[in-house]
Design a protein around this motif. Structure first.
Motif, mmCIF file in Angstrom:
data_model
loop_
_atom_site.group_PDB
_atom_site.id
_atom_site.type_symbol
_atom_site.label_atom_id
_atom_site.label_comp_id
_atom_site.label_asym_id
_atom_site.label_seq_id
_atom_site.Cartn_x
_atom_site.Cartn_y
_atom_site.Cartn_z
ATOM 1 N N TYR A 181 0.824 -1.208 0.000
ATOM 2 C CA TYR A 181 0.000 0.000 0.000
ATOM 3 C C TYR A 181 0.861 1.262 0.000
ATOM 4 O O TYR A 181 0.529 2.256 -0.656
ATOM 5 N N GLN A 182 1.955 1.228 0.722
ATOM 6 C CA GLN A 182 2.827 2.396 0.811
ATOM 7 C C GLN A 182 3.606 2.649 -0.479
ATOM 8 O O GLN A 182 4.032 3.765 -0.742
ATOM 9 N N ILE A 231 2.568 2.152 -3.730
ATOM 10 C CA ILE A 231 1.813 2.371 -4.966
ATOM 11 C C ILE A 231 1.046 3.688 -4.874
ATOM 12 O O ILE A 231 0.710 4.153 -3.777
ATOM 13 N N PRO A 232 0.761 4.333 -6.030
ATOM 14 C CA PRO A 232 0.003 5.591 -6.013
ATOM 15 C C PRO A 232 -1.453 5.376 -5.620
ATOM 16 O O PRO A 232 -1.960 4.243 -5.618
ATOM 17 N N ASP A 233 -2.131 6.477 -5.326
ATOM 18 C CA ASP A 233 -3.498 6.390 -4.795
ATOM 19 C C ASP A 233 -4.481 5.758 -5.770
ATOM 20 O O ASP A 233 -5.378 5.017 -5.369
ATOM 21 N N ASP A 234 -4.335 6.068 -7.079
ATOM 22 C CA ASP A 234 -5.299 5.523 -8.030
ATOM 23 C C ASP A 234 -5.202 4.004 -8.132
ATOM 24 O O ASP A 234 -6.197 3.304 -8.318
ATOM 25 N N ILE A 235 -4.004 3.468 -7.985
ATOM 26 C CA ILE A 235 -3.852 2.007 -8.006
ATOM 27 C C ILE A 235 -4.239 1.421 -6.648
ATOM 28 O O ILE A 235 -4.749 0.295 -6.568
ATOM 29 N N LEU A 236 -4.025 2.173 -5.589
ATOM 30 C CA LEU A 236 -4.382 1.697 -4.246
ATOM 31 C C LEU A 236 -5.866 1.372 -4.136
ATOM 32 O O LEU A 236 -6.258 0.384 -3.522
ATOM 33 N N CYS A 276 0.050 -4.276 -14.317
ATOM 34 C CA CYS A 276 1.312 -3.786 -14.890
ATOM 35 C C CYS A 276 1.665 -4.451 -16.211
ATOM 36 O O CYS A 276 2.586 -4.004 -16.898
#
Length: 247
Positions: A36-37, A39-44, A64
């Protein structure tokens, strides 16, 4: 991200040594938190509903795959541009090398391997004719497998500087003068470098259809020397070759 999880001893939650043994809950949660830490927010948002770190990791791999295809397509396009790269005759060596190095850097940044000796050979093939002599010498006497791009650029740059040096002396430059320029130069300096017959022969007037009329006009001028000006002393009545004041 994999290296980070290996450093914190939680990678076994995703790839356990024994697939039959499930990882402990604490290790799995730590691994999920690291995912979680990283990856960017949209992928989160797309992986937030996954229960285990292994599920989240597999979901990231699927997402990916499309990005990998884009990277490979872009790398292929850059490689084609690299293969067709040519240095223009009017282009400076430094400008061309910047274009070449930019392409190589971008190709390598996309994960494509491109060897140093391959870039060296491409550089020697891409230079124009004015670098042909030094490029041939490097290919014949240099070890292209161990030579760096910077070494080749240095040799080409030294050759480019040599091309800028003046190689023509004043006498050699005079040989490049046209017939009209020679004639103007002779009149300006007041020198008669060849006879009238030689001048007629060189100018082509001795063989022209109006050559007879031209010679008759010359004969009239020769009889009436009052209009003849000496280019040596500036006086009238004689030619520069006959001038007594010029010694």
């Amino acid at each position: 991200m994999k290296v980070l999880m290996e450093a914190h001893m939680v990678w076994e939650a995703i790839e356990p040594k024994d697939p039959k043994v499930a990882p402990d809950v604490k290790t799995d949660k730590r691994a999920l938190a690291m995912i979680y830490q990283g990856i960017p927010d949209d992928i989160l948002l797309a992986v937030a509903e996954k229960k285990t770190s292994k599920e989240a990791w597999e979901s990231l791999k699927i997402m990916c795959q499309g990005a990998d295809k884009v990277k490979k397509a872009k790398a292929q396009t850059l490689r084609m541009e690299f293969e067709s790269l040519k240095m223009k005759d009017t282009e400076k060596l430094d400008d061309f090398c910047m274009r070449l190095n930019g392409l190589v850097t971008n190709i390598r940044a996309l994960g494509e391997a491109i060897e140093e000796n391959y870039v060296v050979k491409k550089l020697l093939r891409a230079v124009p004719t004015k670098f042909l002599q030094i490029a041939s010498a490097i290919e014949q006497f240099g070890n292209l497998d161990s030579m760096s791009v910077e070494e080749v650029i240095g040799s080409l740059r030294a050759h480019e500087e040599r091309l800028k040096e003046p190689t023509e002396s004043g006498e050699e430059q005079q040989l490049l003068l046209t017939a009209d320029e020679w004639q103007k130069k002779e009149i300006k300096e007041g020198q008669l470098l060849f006879t009238r017959e030689e001048w007629l022969k060189r100018s082509g007037k001795g063989n022209s259809s109006d050559g007879g009329d031209y010679r008759r006009r010359e004969n009239r001028v020769a009889r009436d020397r009052s209009q003849v000006k000496c280019f040596s002393c500036g006086g009238y009545g004689h030619y520069a070759a006959e001038c007594r004041k010029s010694g």
